[in-house]
Design a protein around this motif. Structure first.
Motif, short mmCIF file in Angstrom:
data_model
loop_
_atom_site.label_atom_id
_atom_site.label_comp_id
_atom_site.label_asym_id
_atom_site.label_seq_id
_atom_site.Cartn_x
_atom_site.Cartn_y
_atom_site.Cartn_z
N GLY A 144 0.78 -1.27 -0.09
CA GLY A 144 0.20 -0.06 0.13
C GLY A 144 0.90 1.26 0.18
N ASN A 145 2.08 1.05 0.33
CA ASN A 145 3.03 2.32 0.43
C ASN A 145 4.32 2.03 -0.53
OD1 ASN A 145 1.71 4.13 2.65
ND2 ASN A 145 1.68 2.00 3.40
N ARG A 146 4.15 1.61 -1.80
CA ARG A 146 5.22 1.23 -2.55
C ARG A 146 6.04 2.34 -2.75
NH1 ARG A 146 2.15 -2.69 -6.71
NH2 ARG A 146 0.67 -1.39 -6.10
N ALA A 147 5.47 3.62 -3.12
CA ALA A 147 6.15 5.01 -3.42
C ALA A 147 7.24 5.10 -2.27
CB ALA A 147 5.38 5.95 -3.77
N ASN A 148 6.62 5.16 -1.11
CA ASN A 148 7.54 5.47 0.13
C ASN A 148 8.58 4.30 0.35
OD1 ASN A 148 5.62 7.70 0.53
ND2 ASN A 148 4.36 6.42 2.10
N PHE A 149 8.19 3.09 0.31
CA PHE A 149 9.30 2.06 0.37
C PHE A 149 10.38 2.20 -0.62
CE2 PHE A 149 10.79 -2.06 -1.31
CZ PHE A 149 11.47 -2.57 -0.26
N GLU A 150 10.07 2.59 -1.90
CA GLU A 150 11.26 2.82 -2.95
C GLU A 150 12.00 4.18 -2.48
OE1 GLU A 150 11.09 1.76 -7.07
OE2 GLU A 150 8.98 1.44 -6.93
N ARG A 151 11.41 4.89 -1.92
CA ARG A 151 12.04 6.21 -1.65
C ARG A 151 13.00 5.77 -0.45
NH1 ARG A 151 7.94 9.50 0.44
NH2 ARG A 151 8.70 8.48 2.48
N ASP A 152 12.39 5.28 0.41
CA ASP A 152 13.55 4.69 1.46
C ASP A 152 14.44 3.90 1.02
OD1 ASP A 152 11.73 6.17 3.34
OD2 ASP A 152 10.65 4.25 4.06
N VAL A 153 14.50 2.83 0.12
CA VAL A 153 15.35 2.16 -0.39
C VAL A 153 16.41 3.18 -0.91
CG1 VAL A 153 16.09 0.30 -2.09
CG2 VAL A 153 14.04 0.04 -0.55
N ARG A 154 15.95 3.87 -1.97
CA ARG A 154 17.03 4.87 -2.62
C ARG A 154 17.84 5.58 -1.58
NH1 ARG A 154 16.22 8.23 -7.98
NH2 ARG A 154 18.33 9.38 -8.00
N ALA A 155 17.05 6.14 -0.74
CA ALA A 155 17.85 7.04 0.29
C ALA A 155 19.00 6.34 1.01
CB ALA A 155 16.75 7.45 1.24
N ARG A 156 18.61 5.10 1.21
CA ARG A 156 19.64 4.15 2.00
C ARG A 156 20.82 3.72 0.93
NH1 ARG A 156 19.74 2.07 6.99
NH2 ARG A 156 21.08 0.25 7.23
N LEU A 157 20.16 3.48 -0.23
CA LEU A 157 21.46 3.06 -1.15
C LEU A 157 22.35 4.20 -1.50
CD1 LEU A 157 22.27 0.76 -3.35
CD2 LEU A 157 20.50 1.61 -4.86
N GLU A 158 21.89 5.47 -1.71
CA GLU A 158 22.64 6.66 -1.99
C GLU A 158 23.61 6.71 -1.04
OE1 GLU A 158 19.75 9.62 -3.00
OE2 GLU A 158 19.77 9.26 -5.10
N LYS A 159 23.05 6.82 0.27
CA LYS A 159 24.04 7.02 1.60
C LYS A 159 25.20 5.90 1.40
CE LYS A 159 23.84 7.38 6.30
NZ LYS A 159 22.98 7.26 7.65
N SER A 160 25.07 4.89 0.88
CA SER A 160 26.03 3.94 0.83
C SER A 160 27.31 4.01 -0.27
CB SER A 160 25.62 2.39 0.88
OG SER A 160 24.87 2.01 1.95
N LEU A 161 26.47 4.18 -1.46
CA LEU A 161 27.08 4.25 -2.70
C LEU A 161 27.99 5.40 -2.82
CD1 LEU A 161 24.83 2.61 -5.42
CD2 LEU A 161 26.74 1.77 -4.29
N VAL A 162 27.35 6.86 -2.47
CA VAL A 162 27.91 8.01 -2.82
C VAL A 162 29.47 8.44 -2.10
CG1 VAL A 162 27.62 10.53 -2.26
CG2 VAL A 162 25.81 9.41 -2.99
N VAL A 168 24.05 7.88 -7.61
CA VAL A 168 22.90 7.37 -8.18
C VAL A 168 22.07 8.26 -9.06
CG1 VAL A 168 20.77 6.11 -7.59
CG2 VAL A 168 22.95 5.73 -6.41
N GLU A 169 21.86 7.96 -10.33
CA GLU A 169 21.08 8.79 -11.17
C GLU A 169 19.69 8.50 -11.02
OE1 GLU A 169 22.78 9.22 -14.88
OE2 GLU A 169 24.82 9.69 -14.25
N GLU A 170 19.40 7.31 -11.34
CA GLU A 170 18.04 6.77 -11.61
C GLU A 170 18.09 5.47 -10.63
OE1 GLU A 170 16.52 6.16 -15.30
OE2 GLU A 170 17.24 7.99 -15.91
N PHE A 171 17.06 5.10 -9.90
CA PHE A 171 16.67 3.61 -9.42
C PHE A 171 15.25 3.41 -9.13
CE2 PHE A 171 15.91 0.85 -5.62
CZ PHE A 171 17.01 0.04 -5.86
N THR A 172 14.75 2.34 -9.98
CA THR A 172 13.62 1.91 -9.85
C THR A 172 13.30 0.40 -9.59
OG1 THR A 172 13.49 1.37 -12.37
CG2 THR A 172 12.76 3.57 -11.75
N SER A 173 12.22 0.30 -9.00
CA SER A 173 12.11 -1.39 -8.59
C SER A 173 10.91 -1.93 -9.33
CB SER A 173 11.97 -1.34 -7.19
OG SER A 173 13.01 -0.84 -6.38
#
Length: 277
Positions: A144-162, A168-173
């Motif tokens: 029911g909150n897929r958009a929020n989930f993907e936003r959380d995943v991207r934020a955590r991923l960017e924190k690790s990779l940057v 990170v330019e784009e990230f979709t699931s």
């Protein structure tokens, strides 16, 4: 003099024989490093980054390149568990590029090419971001909150990779829920559609009933107006024709004989004889 010339020539020929060159184009960053340098005394043997035509001794030195333009990678079958232990399948796509300023750090730490980085470190970061974030959601709340989930995943991923030098330019699931949840969702959607259909049918029936009532009321009103008009017409005609109808009725009933009149003393007079005299 001649000996010096031949010595210089020999040195030049040896240098040429032991010199190689490569070209690092504008979409890459080159990293020149010494093969046998000690990491204790040197930055992993790295001399620095380079561009254009680069010369080096292939026996002691190498040039490694990383692309700095956008890389796109699609992953499949990354499975993670939600808070209630349901297993979700993720098929993400990431677009990123390497920060040229951190290319040397990436090389010193990993010493592998982009493909190996994508299948190793970057994939691990994506899995960890999914795993950590999915554990904060139940199955229903995740769907029911897929958009929020993907936003959380991207934020955590960017924190690790940057911090490692990957921008990170784009990230979709593509999120695939477990089969049992899919059936429940399908059943729920079917029930909602059925309820909406039934509701629409009720509304349609009510509308049709209102139309029928309106038609009936209209027909009744029309009949009432017609009946009133006919009654009024009949009353008017009756009022105007009553004397004539009475006279006509008398004429039809008259037998042709003059009436006889009874006098005050009970004597009867024949009115016809009186008229003839």
């Amino acid at each position: 003099m001649k000996k010096s010339f031949f010595y210089i020539l020999a040195v030049a020929l040896v240098s040429i024989a032991f010199t190689s060159c490569t070209v690092v184009d504008s979409g890459e960053v080159g990293i020149k490093f010494h093969k046998w340098s000690s990491e204790e005394t040197s930055y992993g043997g790295v001399e620095g980054t380079c561009k254009g035509i680069v010369t080096y001794n292939p026996f002691t030195t190498s040039v490694f390149t990383y692309p700095t333009f956008t890389q796109r990678k699609q992953y499949e079958n990354i499975e993670v568990n939600a808070k209630d232990a349901s297993t979700f399948r993720m098929d993400p796509t990431i677009a990123y590029h390497i920060d040229p300023a951190k290319a040397c750090d990436i090389f010193v730490k990993y010493r592998v090419d982009v493909e190996a980085l994508e299948n190793g470190y970057i994939r691990t970061c994506i899995y960890e971001a999914y795993r950590t974030c999915a554990n904060q959601y139940t199955s229903d709340s995740l769907m029911g909150n897929r958009a929020n989930f993907e936003r959380d995943v991207r934020a955590r991923l960017e924190k690790s990779l940057v911090k490692e030098g990957f921008i990170v330019e784009e990230f979709t699931s593509k999120i695939t829920p477990p089969a049992s949840l899919t059936k429940m969702i399908d059943a729920k959607n079917a029930a909602i559609q059925s309820a909406l259909k039934a509701e629409n049918q009720v509304k349609e029936a009510e509308a049709n009933a209102k139309i029928d009532v309106a038609k009936a009321e209209g027909a009744a009103k029309a009949m009432r107006i017609k009946a009133d008009a006919e009654a009024y017409y009949n009353k008017t005609i009756a009022a105007s024709l009553s004397p004539m109808i009475v006279q006509e009725d008398l004429i039809e009933k008259w037998d042709g004989k003059m009436p006889k009149i009874v006098g005050g003393n009970g004597m009867m007079f024949d009115i016809s004889k009186i008229i003839n005299k």
